[in-house]
Design an enzyme around this catalytic site. Structure first.
Site, PDB file in Angstrom:
ATOM      1  N   CYS A   8      68.298 -25.158  41.706  1.00 43.69           N
ATOM      2  CA  CYS A   8      68.109 -25.399  39.957  1.00 43.69           C
ATOM      3  C   CYS A   8      67.837 -26.199  39.432  1.00 43.69           C
ATOM      4  O   CYS A   8      67.861 -27.167  40.151  1.00 43.69           O
ATOM      5  CB  CYS A   8      69.323 -24.367  40.346  1.00 43.69           C
ATOM      6  SG  CYS A   8      70.628 -24.733  39.898  1.00 43.69           S
ATOM      7  N   ARG A  14      73.165 -21.388  38.836  1.00 49.32           N
ATOM      8  CA  ARG A  14      72.306 -20.121  40.473  1.00 49.32           C
ATOM      9  C   ARG A  14      72.126 -21.252  41.495  1.00 49.32           C
ATOM     10  O   ARG A  14      72.205 -19.882  42.191  1.00 49.32           O
ATOM     11  CB  ARG A  14      71.004 -20.081  39.509  1.00 49.32           C
ATOM     12  CG  ARG A  14      70.878 -19.447  38.356  1.00 49.32           C
ATOM     13  CD  ARG A  14      69.263 -19.866  37.543  1.00 49.32           C
ATOM     14  NE  ARG A  14      69.438 -20.942  37.774  1.00 49.32           N
ATOM     15  CZ  ARG A  14      67.945 -22.139  36.801  1.00 49.32           C
ATOM     16  NH1 ARG A  14      66.416 -21.005  36.764  1.00 49.32           N
ATOM     17  NH2 ARG A  14      67.673 -23.242  36.846  1.00 49.32           N
ATOM     18  N   ASP A 122      68.471 -17.671  34.443  1.00 50.07           N
ATOM     19  CA  ASP A 122      69.974 -18.203  34.660  1.00 50.07           C
ATOM     20  C   ASP A 122      70.610 -18.040  33.436  1.00 50.07           C
ATOM     21  O   ASP A 122      70.374 -17.950  32.438  1.00 50.07           O
ATOM     22  CB  ASP A 122      69.016 -19.705  33.514  1.00 50.07           C
ATOM     23  CG  ASP A 122      70.057 -20.837  33.678  1.00 50.07           C
ATOM     24  OD1 ASP A 122      71.045 -20.763  34.301  1.00 50.07           O
ATOM     25  OD2 ASP A 122      69.756 -22.309  33.339  1.00 50.07           O
TER      26      ASP A 122
END
Ligand code: 4NP
Length: 153
Positions: A8, A14, A122
């Site tokens: 990420c 994440r 996110d």
């Protein structure tokens, strides 16, 4: 050994969540000796830091262990991993721009198309770690099924 790297932007929300959930599923499937898991960020702002408190909290709530630290993706990762699994389109284009390697670069949510999204939201910005956890869990199941099929596991 099959090696999977989740990527990420910051490697604190994440991709650590994906790494932890996927590794948990791999252990439950009895495949920990076959599949190795790691995560990294395209950015370097959080290198060395533990995962975001929201990610650590939701993992603990679901009894998923995690104690990794953030690192930045490096050029060699493209050769050292079999799968590089990205959380959003920006991650995918950033990783692709690093060059070519042995790794297949794939979008995580392509393994959970029934969820109706192509990018993992996110939670660093949305604050919604539950939503991200649900998507990550579904996509991990799909990715594991894919790898098992591809490698006859
Ligand atoms: P992640 O979230 O990519 O899921 O780890 C972010 C974490 C930090 C930042 C951006 C996204 N940041 O700009 O510091």
């Amino acid at each position: 050994m099959i090696r999977v790297l989740f990527v990420c932007l910051g490697n604190i929300c994440r991709s650590p969540m994906a790494e932890a959930v996927f590794a948990h599923q791999v252990r439950e499937a009895g495949l920990a000796t076959e599949i190795e898991v790691d995560s990294a960020g395209t950015g370097d702002w959080h290198v060395g830091q533990p995962a975001h408190s929201g990610t650590r909290r939701i993992l603990a709530k679901n009894a998923v262990e995690y104690n990794g630290r953030a690192r930045q993706i490096a050029r060699r990762d493209l050769s050292e991993f079999d799968y590089i699994v990205t959380m959003d389109d920006q991650n995918l284009s950033n990783v692709s721009a690093m060059g070519e390697g042995r790794a297949k670069v794939v979008s995580f949510l392509s393994f959970a198309s029934h969820m109706g999204l192509t990018e993992v939201p996110d939670p660093y910005y949305t604050g919604n770690f539950e939503e991200t956890y649900e998507l990550v869990t579904a996509a991990s199941e799909g990715l594991l099924a894919h790898i098992r099929e591809e490698h006859g596991l």
